[in-house]
Design a protein around this motif. Structure first.
Motif, PDB file in Angstrom:
ATOM      1  N   ARG A  27       1.602 -40.756  11.869  1.00 17.54           N
ATOM      2  CA  ARG A  27       1.106 -41.563  12.668  1.00 17.54           C
ATOM      3  C   ARG A  27       0.499 -42.476  11.515  1.00 17.54           C
ATOM      4  O   ARG A  27       0.351 -43.891  11.982  1.00 17.54           O
ATOM      5  CB  ARG A  27       0.067 -41.070  13.727  1.00 17.54           C
ATOM      6  N   LYS A  28      -0.224 -42.062  10.398  1.00 19.63           N
ATOM      7  CA  LYS A  28      -0.814 -42.840   9.306  1.00 19.63           C
ATOM      8  C   LYS A  28       0.195 -44.028   8.655  1.00 19.63           C
ATOM      9  O   LYS A  28      -0.083 -44.819   8.153  1.00 19.63           O
ATOM     10  CB  LYS A  28      -1.290 -41.985   8.448  1.00 19.63           C
ATOM     11  N   GLN A  29       1.697 -43.722   8.921  1.00 17.01           N
ATOM     12  CA  GLN A  29       2.539 -44.588   8.288  1.00 17.01           C
ATOM     13  C   GLN A  29       2.960 -45.479   9.145  1.00 17.01           C
ATOM     14  O   GLN A  29       3.686 -46.428   8.898  1.00 17.01           O
ATOM     15  CB  GLN A  29       3.707 -43.881   7.801  1.00 17.01           C
ATOM     16  N   ILE A  65       0.350 -55.344  17.176  1.00 19.50           N
ATOM     17  CA  ILE A  65       1.548 -54.226  17.080  1.00 19.50           C
ATOM     18  C   ILE A  65       0.756 -53.079  17.073  1.00 19.50           C
ATOM     19  O   ILE A  65      -0.197 -52.654  16.252  1.00 19.50           O
ATOM     20  CB  ILE A  65       2.341 -54.802  15.761  1.00 19.50           C
ATOM     21  N   PHE A  66       1.060 -52.207  17.990  1.00 20.38           N
ATOM     22  CA  PHE A  66       0.487 -50.858  18.098  1.00 20.38           C
ATOM     23  C   PHE A  66       1.584 -49.903  18.299  1.00 20.38           C
ATOM     24  O   PHE A  66       2.700 -50.072  18.785  1.00 20.38           O
ATOM     25  CB  PHE A  66      -0.686 -50.865  18.984  1.00 20.38           C
ATOM     26  N   PRO A  74       7.696 -42.014  18.443  1.00 18.72           N
ATOM     27  CA  PRO A  74       6.912 -43.243  18.236  1.00 18.72           C
ATOM     28  C   PRO A  74       7.611 -44.385  19.026  1.00 18.72           C
ATOM     29  O   PRO A  74       8.685 -44.714  18.728  1.00 18.72           O
ATOM     30  CB  PRO A  74       6.574 -43.369  17.025  1.00 18.72           C
ATOM     31  N   VAL A  75       6.571 -45.262  19.664  1.00 14.65           N
ATOM     32  CA  VAL A  75       7.558 -46.523  20.219  1.00 14.65           C
ATOM     33  C   VAL A  75       6.387 -47.963  19.706  1.00 14.65           C
ATOM     34  O   VAL A  75       5.275 -47.815  19.992  1.00 14.65           O
ATOM     35  CB  VAL A  75       7.424 -46.571  21.765  1.00 14.65           C
ATOM     36  N   PRO A 381       6.516 -50.748   7.377  1.00 15.91           N
ATOM     37  CA  PRO A 381       7.828 -50.289   7.104  1.00 15.91           C
ATOM     38  C   PRO A 381       8.501 -49.389   8.195  1.00 15.91           C
ATOM     39  O   PRO A 381       7.693 -48.500   8.753  1.00 15.91           O
ATOM     40  CB  PRO A 381       7.777 -49.519   5.740  1.00 15.91           C
ATOM     41  N   LEU A 382       9.476 -49.589   8.882  1.00 19.81           N
ATOM     42  CA  LEU A 382       9.888 -48.840  10.055  1.00 19.81           C
ATOM     43  C   LEU A 382      11.295 -48.115   9.577  1.00 19.81           C
ATOM     44  O   LEU A 382      12.213 -48.910   9.028  1.00 19.81           O
ATOM     45  CB  LEU A 382      10.067 -49.614  11.291  1.00 19.81           C
TER      46      LEU A 382
END
Length: 490
Positions: A27-29, A65-66, A74-75, A381-382
């Motif tokens: 989650r932190k990234q 953006i969340f 994750p979405v 970054p994704l």
């Protein structure tokens, strides 16, 4: 001495705790968001709901953006015009993948256009765009089809002689017949029972979309596919559409491919023959069926639902209706065919049509995208495969771009001199590589149908009815509650 059941419970708790800490590391990234829990992700914090207004509330807490979590996945949600536009257009190719979720995979099997991704999507979309242009998209040929259906629609309303009617079926029948003429080469009469069955099936599909059972299927597909319920009915409704399409294809095949193709099926059958020896060709009957299904679903329900809202708003705002009619009377002669080009001389009518689209905001949340490669989205970054969800509705209600976002106000599209002005935050057809391929046809239909009806009739509530419900029914598209209206000939 611990029993086997106690050992298993202890092991399960240990694994859940380990999974919780793993989620927190990952989650932190990612962009900020509610704290995810094992198995449920953030669904508990969202009360197992998922709609545009809820996403806008989350954005007020965590920013535009969340990250939300569906189970372990994750979405990344984009909220507001700027985030949606920048996220979808800065590196449009990177976020052009489609999330083929369990229910949609069971439904369309990753084929066609809307629910396909990668090479299949690129080939099918490119072919559909080229073929629609060959069939007159953006030209007077296809506009003539719209004018013809508008004539039939006006004639039907006139036959009611001002008596109360539910406008939903006449609208969807007329709009659907435009895409039927393009795809199948002919229209269907109002009495055709097989066409009635098709309309009922598509309406059920859209009502099922976004429902609690739909979300449940997406989270627990291995369980839901073995249980009876509304999801089975929805899948059978899609099969009704597929069977209808296959029947039309079979009729075309029996007649042979003409030298000059007349409709989408003719063009597709010819292209199957032409590309038979291409090693990476995706042109086959299955992809033809699912592409046609996509054109029908995308080209009927959304436009007819918007028109349905438009008539309701005219009843709710008689001053707006009267002003549209005054402009139509001043610019057009009574017998003049209404063309899409006429919108340039009808700025107020054009503004009302746009405001109907903006305010009805019928797509609850945009279709999810998937990153096709490692990328950067608004500074984050994704990894390849990450799901990105543009909340299109939030752009249409963005308070930074609309003076009165939660009010019906045609002035949003007019300058101080009454001239029509485009608005950059007007994104009802999405944005980026996945923008709606039928956008021009939908715009043409909305303008011609709406102007034709308002020129011919004044719409009022039936005698004794005083309440108007403008709250939507949640589903795949946001529908108005059923209502009846009187079309009074002018």
């Amino acid at each position: 001495m611990l029993t086997i059941s106690e050992v298993l419970i202890a092991l399960a708790v240990f694994l859940l705790i380990m999974q919780f800490f793993k989620l927190q590391r990952v989650r932190k990234q990612l962009p900020p968001g509610p704290i995810p829990l094992p198995v449920f992700g953030t669904l508990i914090q969202l009360n197992f709901q998922f709609n545009r207004d809820l996403l806008m509330k989350v954005a007020k807490i965590h920013g535009n953006i969340f990250t939300l979590w569906f189970g372990w996945a994750p979405v990344i949600v984009l909220n507001g015009y700027q985030a949606v536009k920048d996220g979808m257009t800065t590196y449009p190719e990177d976020v052009s993948g489609r999330l083929v979720s369990p229910f949609f995979r069971a439904m369309a099997k990753g084929k066609g256009i809307m629910l396909a991704t990668g090479h299949t999507w690129k080939q099918q979309r490119r072919f559909a765009l080229r073929t629609l242009r060959n069939l007159g998209l953006g030209k007077r040929g296809l506009e003539h089809r719209v004018q013809e259906e508008a004539h039939y629609l006006v004639a039907f309303f006139a036959s009611m002689k001002g008596k109360p009617l539910d406008p939903s079926f006449p609208l969807v029948h007329s709009v659907s017949n435009v895409i039927c003429a393009v795809v199948f080469g002919h229209r269907f009469s109002r009495e055709d029972e097989s066409f009635h069955e098709l309309i009922r099936a598509t309406e059920h599909l859209f009502k099922f979309g976004g429902s609690f059972i739909h979300h449940l299927y997406e989270i627990f597909p291995w369980l839901m596919c073995r249980l009876p319920g509304p999801h089975k009915k929805a899948l059978s409704c899609y099969e009704v559409l597929s069977s209808f399409t296959r029947r039309e294809i079979r009729m075309h095949t029996e007649h042979g491919i003409p030298d000059e193709p007349q409709d989408f099926i003719d063009f597709y059958l010819a292209h199957i023959e032409k590309s038979r020896d291409e090693p990476r060709s995706t042109y086959n009957e299955d992809n033809m069926v699912y592409s046609i299904n996509d054109l029908f679903l995308g080209g009927s329900e959304t436009t007819s639902t918007t028109l349905n809202w438009g008539l309701l708003y005219m009843v709710a705002n008689p001053d707006v209706q009267e002003k549209v009619q005054r402009e139509l009377d001043a610019v057009l002669s009574p017998s003049q065919l209404i063309c899409y080009e006429d919108r340039k001389d009808l700025p107020y009518t054009n503004a009302v049509v746009h405001e109907v689209q903006r305010f009805s905001n019928i797509i609850s949340v945009g279709m999810p995208r998937v990153c096709v490669r490692n990328t950067t989205l608004l500074g984050f970054p994704l990894k390849k495969g990450t799901i990105v969800l543009p909340n299109i509705a939030s752009s249409l209600y963005d308070p930074e771009h609309w003076e009165t976002p939660r009010q019906f106000n045609p002035g949003h599209f007019l300058d101080k001199d009454g001239n029509f002005v485009s608005q950059e935050a007007f994104l009802p057809f999405s944005v980026g590589h996945r923008v709606c391929l039928g956008e021009h046809l939908a715009r043409t239909e909305l303008f011609i149908f709406f102007a034709s009806l308002l020129r011919a009739f004044t719409f009022r509530l039936p005698e004794g009815v005083t309440q108007i419900n403008t709250e939507p029914i949640l589903g795949g598209t946001l529908q108005p509650h059923p209502y009846r209206v009187c079309a009074i000939p002018r």
